[in-house]
Design a protein around this motif. Sequence first.
Motif, mmCIF file in Angstrom:
data_model
loop_
_atom_site.group_PDB
_atom_site.id
_atom_site.type_symbol
_atom_site.label_atom_id
_atom_site.label_comp_id
_atom_site.label_asym_id
_atom_site.label_seq_id
_atom_site.Cartn_x
_atom_site.Cartn_y
_atom_site.Cartn_z
ATOM 1 N N GLN A 88 0.811 -1.187 -0.014
ATOM 2 C CA GLN A 88 -0.063 0.057 -0.175
ATOM 3 C C GLN A 88 0.891 1.079 0.059
ATOM 4 O O GLN A 88 1.730 1.222 0.778
ATOM 5 N N ALA A 89 0.494 2.322 -0.761
ATOM 6 C CA ALA A 89 1.260 3.440 -0.640
ATOM 7 C C ALA A 89 1.140 4.039 0.510
ATOM 8 O O ALA A 89 -0.198 4.483 1.053
ATOM 9 N N LYS A 90 2.068 4.490 0.954
ATOM 10 C CA LYS A 90 2.216 5.196 2.420
ATOM 11 C C LYS A 90 1.867 6.787 2.173
ATOM 12 O O LYS A 90 2.368 7.375 1.128
ATOM 13 N N LYS A 91 0.967 7.408 2.980
ATOM 14 C CA LYS A 91 0.700 8.807 2.901
ATOM 15 C C LYS A 91 1.652 9.499 3.661
ATOM 16 O O LYS A 91 2.196 9.246 4.676
ATOM 17 N N GLU A 92 2.123 10.668 2.878
ATOM 18 C CA GLU A 92 3.160 11.436 3.656
ATOM 19 C C GLU A 92 2.289 12.234 4.605
ATOM 20 O O GLU A 92 1.369 12.840 4.715
ATOM 21 N N LYS A 93 2.889 12.398 6.088
ATOM 22 C CA LYS A 93 2.424 13.073 7.085
ATOM 23 C C LYS A 93 2.580 14.502 6.927
ATOM 24 O O LYS A 93 3.865 14.961 6.301
ATOM 25 N N GLN A 94 1.777 15.329 7.070
ATOM 26 C CA GLN A 94 1.798 16.845 7.038
ATOM 27 C C GLN A 94 2.816 17.274 8.197
ATOM 28 O O GLN A 94 2.202 17.309 9.245
ATOM 29 N N VAL A 95 3.978 17.684 7.948
ATOM 30 C CA VAL A 95 4.683 18.021 8.888
ATOM 31 C C VAL A 95 4.503 19.513 9.264
ATOM 32 O O VAL A 95 4.481 20.073 8.085
ATOM 33 N N GLU A 96 4.475 19.829 10.579
ATOM 34 C CA GLU A 96 4.579 21.382 10.696
ATOM 35 C C GLU A 96 5.641 22.099 10.219
ATOM 36 O O GLU A 96 6.572 21.871 10.585
ATOM 37 N N LYS A 97 5.631 23.131 9.488
ATOM 38 C CA LYS A 97 6.553 24.010 8.831
ATOM 39 C C LYS A 97 6.860 24.881 10.017
ATOM 40 O O LYS A 97 6.235 25.749 10.082
ATOM 41 N N ARG A 98 8.165 24.837 10.730
ATOM 42 C CA ARG A 98 8.582 25.555 11.685
ATOM 43 C C ARG A 98 9.963 25.283 11.815
ATOM 44 O O ARG A 98 10.552 24.331 11.801
ATOM 45 N N ILE A 99 10.766 26.525 11.959
ATOM 46 C CA ILE A 99 12.242 26.412 12.170
ATOM 47 C C ILE A 99 12.442 27.098 13.651
ATOM 48 O O ILE A 99 11.818 28.021 14.209
ATOM 49 N N CYS A 100 13.048 26.147 14.449
ATOM 50 C CA CYS A 100 13.158 26.237 15.786
ATOM 51 C C CYS A 100 14.666 26.664 15.979
ATOM 52 O O CYS A 100 15.779 26.085 15.569
ATOM 53 N N LEU A 101 14.974 27.899 16.827
ATOM 54 C CA LEU A 101 16.136 28.485 16.932
ATOM 55 C C LEU A 101 16.522 28.226 18.444
ATOM 56 O O LEU A 101 15.299 28.730 19.454
ATOM 57 N N SER A 102 17.486 27.758 18.990
ATOM 58 C CA SER A 102 17.506 27.580 20.599
ATOM 59 C C SER A 102 19.340 27.931 20.876
ATOM 60 O O SER A 102 19.941 27.483 20.241
ATOM 61 N N ARG A 103 19.233 28.272 22.127
ATOM 62 C CA ARG A 103 20.736 28.529 22.512
ATOM 63 C C ARG A 103 21.138 27.412 23.577
ATOM 64 O O ARG A 103 20.167 27.101 24.700
ATOM 65 N N ALA A 104 21.906 26.621 23.381
ATOM 66 C CA ALA A 104 22.293 25.313 24.304
ATOM 67 C C ALA A 104 23.820 25.978 25.046
ATOM 68 O O ALA A 104 24.649 26.117 24.207
ATOM 69 N N PRO A 105 23.734 25.599 25.981
ATOM 70 C CA PRO A 105 25.038 26.083 27.065
ATOM 71 C C PRO A 105 26.117 24.683 26.592
ATOM 72 O O PRO A 105 25.907 23.761 26.569
ATOM 73 N N ARG A 106 27.337 25.380 26.814
ATOM 74 C CA ARG A 106 28.376 24.340 26.080
ATOM 75 C C ARG A 106 29.544 24.700 27.432
ATOM 76 O O ARG A 106 30.386 23.652 27.254
ATOM 77 N N GLY A 107 29.330 25.397 28.338
ATOM 78 C CA GLY A 107 30.382 25.253 29.364
ATOM 79 C C GLY A 107 29.728 26.429 30.435
ATOM 80 O O GLY A 107 28.510 26.538 30.696
ATOM 81 N N LYS A 108 30.755 27.119 31.179
ATOM 82 C CA LYS A 108 30.242 28.021 32.181
ATOM 83 C C LYS A 108 29.536 29.304 31.519
ATOM 84 O O LYS A 108 28.381 29.611 31.712
ATOM 85 N N LYS A 109 30.412 29.882 30.528
ATOM 86 C CA LYS A 109 29.953 31.142 29.928
ATOM 87 C C LYS A 109 29.906 31.095 28.294
ATOM 88 O O LYS A 109 29.575 31.978 27.620
ATOM 89 N N LYS A 110 29.964 29.770 27.807
ATOM 90 C CA LYS A 110 29.965 29.581 26.467
ATOM 91 C C LYS A 110 28.626 28.883 26.119
ATOM 92 O O LYS A 110 28.071 28.162 26.973
ATOM 93 N N PHE A 111 28.205 29.183 24.710
ATOM 94 C CA PHE A 111 26.775 28.722 24.227
ATOM 95 C C PHE A 111 27.193 28.366 22.900
ATOM 96 O O PHE A 111 27.964 28.746 22.270
#
Length: 157
Positions: A88-111
């Motif tokens: 059976q042909a699989k239907k493509e799911k409608q993915v929400e079009k959204r770009i996410c920006l986030s800041r992740a800590p890398r140390g004490k004062k670095k991101f």
Amino acid sequence: ANYCMMASAQIDVPIDTSIEYPLIVQYCGVCSLPIEYCEFGPNLDKCRSWLEDNVPDMFERIMSGALEAGSSGKADDKKRQHRGGRGQAKKEKQVEKRICLSRAPRGKKKFTTVISGLSTYSIDVKDASKCFGQKFATGCSLIGKDELQIQGDVKDE
């Protein structure tokens, strides 16, 4: 009896004098396996007809062994796995079009800045990585299939 001394293991092995060496192996013209192994190949019926036409003495010997073992072509077909059909042909799911920006800590004062969701807009992530690295003059790398990691906090820029 004749014995052969193996140098590595120091074991006496009896030599079978009824076998003539070098062995001559005949191969099937259909499946290119040795004739004794045609029954395990993909085209058993074609191999049997080729054997009957080209090597009749070997065909009789193999068929007599097959009859003694009690196997028949129909039983072999039932045991084999058959694949096919169209799934059976699989239907493509409608993915929400959204770009996410986030800041992740890398140390004490670095991101690091993480960008995800670029592929929902058909943006080539590899090209975007190169572009961001040049724009912010920092390193930019791919994390997974759809995420970019930019060194430094460039979320506001």
